[in-house]
Design a protein around this motif. Structure first.
Motif, PDB file in Angstrom:
ATOM      1  N   UNK A  64       5.436  -5.335   8.081  1.00 47.01           N
ATOM      2  CA  UNK A  64       5.974  -5.095   6.742  1.00 47.01           C
ATOM      3  C   UNK A  64       5.805  -3.625   6.363  1.00 47.01           C
ATOM      4  N   UNK A  65       4.610  -3.074   6.634  1.00 50.37           N
ATOM      5  CA  UNK A  65       4.344  -1.674   6.293  1.00 50.37           C
ATOM      6  C   UNK A  65       5.281  -0.750   7.065  1.00 50.37           C
ATOM      7  N   UNK A  66       5.458  -1.003   8.353  1.00 48.69           N
ATOM      8  CA  UNK A  66       6.339  -0.164   9.174  1.00 48.69           C
ATOM      9  C   UNK A  66       7.785  -0.258   8.703  1.00 48.69           C
ATOM     10  N   UNK A  67       8.207  -1.429   8.295  1.00 52.35           N
ATOM     11  CA  UNK A  67       9.582  -1.588   7.804  1.00 52.35           C
ATOM     12  C   UNK A  67       9.789  -0.784   6.522  1.00 52.35           C
ATOM     13  N   UNK A  68       8.798  -0.829   5.630  1.00 53.30           N
ATOM     14  CA  UNK A  68       8.908  -0.053   4.396  1.00 53.30           C
ATOM     15  C   UNK A  68       8.907   1.446   4.682  1.00 53.30           C
ATOM     16  N   UNK A  69       8.170   1.845   5.702  1.00 54.17           N
ATOM     17  CA  UNK A  69       8.093   3.256   6.060  1.00 54.17           C
ATOM     18  C   UNK A  69       9.394   3.762   6.663  1.00 54.17           C
ATOM     19  N   UNK A  70       9.971   3.011   7.577  1.00 50.43           N
ATOM     20  CA  UNK A  70      11.067   3.532   8.399  1.00 50.43           C
ATOM     21  C   UNK A  70      12.454   3.048   7.993  1.00 50.43           C
ATOM     22  N   UNK A  71      12.540   1.935   7.266  1.00 51.44           N
ATOM     23  CA  UNK A  71      13.856   1.349   7.044  1.00 51.44           C
ATOM     24  C   UNK A  71      14.270   1.266   5.582  1.00 51.44           C
ATOM     25  N   UNK A  72      13.371   1.615   4.660  1.00 52.29           N
ATOM     26  CA  UNK A  72      13.718   1.513   3.251  1.00 52.29           C
ATOM     27  C   UNK A  72      13.242   2.757   2.514  1.00 52.29           C
ATOM     28  N   UNK A  73      13.843   3.004   1.373  1.00 57.00           N
ATOM     29  CA  UNK A  73      13.374   4.042   0.458  1.00 57.00           C
ATOM     30  C   UNK A  73      12.638   3.352  -0.679  1.00 57.00           C
ATOM     31  N   UNK A  74      11.434   3.822  -0.973  1.00 53.62           N
ATOM     32  CA  UNK A  74      10.646   3.175  -2.013  1.00 53.62           C
ATOM     33  C   UNK A  74      11.358   3.274  -3.362  1.00 53.62           C
ATOM     34  N   UNK A 134       0.797  -1.218   0.000  1.00 54.46           N
ATOM     35  CA  UNK A 134       0.000   0.000   0.000  1.00 54.46           C
ATOM     36  C   UNK A 134       0.836   1.277   0.000  1.00 54.46           C
ATOM     37  N   UNK A 135       2.031   1.262   0.577  1.00 53.32           N
ATOM     38  CA  UNK A 135       2.845   2.478   0.547  1.00 53.32           C
ATOM     39  C   UNK A 135       3.306   2.779  -0.871  1.00 53.32           C
ATOM     40  N   UNK A 136       3.505   1.742  -1.685  1.00 56.18           N
ATOM     41  CA  UNK A 136       3.854   1.958  -3.085  1.00 56.18           C
ATOM     42  C   UNK A 136       2.667   2.509  -3.876  1.00 56.18           C
ATOM     43  N   UNK A 137       1.460   2.364  -3.337  1.00 56.71           N
ATOM     44  CA  UNK A 137       0.262   2.894  -3.998  1.00 56.71           C
ATOM     45  C   UNK A 137      -0.129   4.261  -3.455  1.00 56.71           C
ATOM     46  N   UNK A 138       0.711   4.851  -2.619  1.00 53.93           N
ATOM     47  CA  UNK A 138       0.455   6.199  -2.124  1.00 53.93           C
ATOM     48  C   UNK A 138      -0.497   6.288  -0.959  1.00 53.93           C
ATOM     49  N   UNK A 139      -0.685   5.214  -0.208  1.00 51.85           N
ATOM     50  CA  UNK A 139      -1.669   5.195   0.870  1.00 51.85           C
ATOM     51  C   UNK A 139      -1.381   6.209   1.965  1.00 51.85           C
ATOM     52  N   UNK A 195      -4.013   9.381   3.433  1.00 50.58           N
ATOM     53  CA  UNK A 195      -4.494   9.276   4.818  1.00 50.58           C
ATOM     54  C   UNK A 195      -5.102   7.899   5.076  1.00 50.58           C
ATOM     55  N   UNK A 196      -4.516   6.862   4.470  1.00 46.79           N
ATOM     56  CA  UNK A 196      -5.072   5.532   4.578  1.00 46.79           C
ATOM     57  C   UNK A 196      -4.369   4.619   5.564  1.00 46.79           C
ATOM     58  N   UNK A 197      -3.325   5.129   6.220  1.00 47.36           N
ATOM     59  CA  UNK A 197      -2.605   4.303   7.186  1.00 47.36           C
ATOM     60  C   UNK A 197      -2.192   5.180   8.362  1.00 47.36           C
ATOM     61  N   UNK A 198      -2.370   4.657   9.560  1.00 53.58           N
ATOM     62  CA  UNK A 198      -2.019   5.368  10.795  1.00 53.58           C
ATOM     63  C   UNK A 198      -0.942   4.559  11.497  1.00 53.58           C
ATOM     64  N   UNK A 199       0.270   5.128  11.583  1.00 52.88           N
ATOM     65  CA  UNK A 199       1.390   4.405  12.172  1.00 52.88           C
ATOM     66  C   UNK A 199       1.393   4.472  13.697  1.00 52.88           C
TER      67      UNK A 199
END
Length: 244
Positions: free
Chosen positions: A173-183, A150-155, A159-163
């Motif tokens: 998985x979502x948190x790892x993509x958010x904090x540890x990787x660059x899309x 979903x982060x690759x889809x611009x979620x 405003x579609x995800x609340x960390x």
């Protein structure tokens, strides 16, 4: 809006039940619809939807094509939780003109107008594909497919995800993509010079660079490898350029 189905979740534990499953904070749905998704444990897309807390019910506005899957997944997670999951006969209307009484603003983007839940369709004649392309809004079954992260889809921008809400299915998985990787790939708007159609493979210097999805006029939405989308690309008989 015959392509939408409204599901209800009732029972005293309805909020806590859904809160532990989906990507957004259900408690905010008392103030209007929130946009969210249900993911697999591997963090991949199952369904996206709007959640509204109304009259002792949680209403879920989901694409009709994905309603059976969503009901099946929610039922699987229910176990012994005392909630009831049912399909309703509510009709979803939407538009960008003057909002009818009882309508709610679309939470994804200010330009996406309003949504209304009632007994009859009051939708207007908005060109939704053009509006989605202009504002980079993915659609269920097109830009949002079973292998989508979903982060690759611009979620996040939608405003579609609340960390900060706590756990949800696929959160790690979502948190790892958010904090540890660059899309390195994801949804992008492209300009189109020539003729290209949805589903065309996009190449750059002869190498695969992505897939073209929704096309509206001379613009479109595509899933791109960002490292290869730095200059002119090809799809069908057209030349594409990423719009930043």
């Amino acid at each position: 809006m015959t392509d939408r189905t409204v599901i209800s979740i009732s029972g005293d534990d309805r909020v806590s039940f859904l809160q532990g499953l989906i990507t957004n904070d259900v408690r905010r749905a008392k103030d209007g619809p929130v946009y969210a998704a249900l993911l697999t444990p591997q963090g991949k897309f199952v369904a996206d939807f709007f959640v509204l807390d109304r009259d002792d019910l949680l209403l879920i506005d989901v694409a009709t094509s994905h309603a059976p899957t969503l009901v099946q997944r929610l039922t699987m997670y229910r176990l012994r939780t005392p909630v009831q999951i049912e399909e309703t006969d509510l009709t979803v209307s939407r538009g960008t003109g003057p909002a009818p009484d009882g309508a709610f603003a679309d939470p994804r983007h200010p330009n996406m107008g309003w949504r209304l839940y009632g007994s009859k369709d009051q939708s207007d004649q908005t060109d939704w594909n053009a509006l989605r392309v202009a504002n980079m809004i993915p659609k269920t079954g097109i830009e949002l497919a079973p292998d989508t992260y979903i982060l690759e889809a611009g979620f996040e921008a939608l405003h579609g995800v609340d960390f900060k809400k706590g756990c949800f299915v696929g959160q790690e998985i979502v948190a790892r993509m958010k904090h540890k990787t660059e899309l390195k790939k994801g949804l992008a708007q492209v300009s189109i010079d020539g003729v290209a159609t949805s589903g065309d493979t996009i190449t750059a210097n002869g190498k695969p660079a992505g897939t073209l999805h929704t096309v509206s006029g001379q613009k479109g939405l595509a899933h791109l490898r960002f490292d290869r989308a730095t200059g002119p690309m090809q799809a069908g008989d057209a030349t594409l350029t990423r719009v930043k």
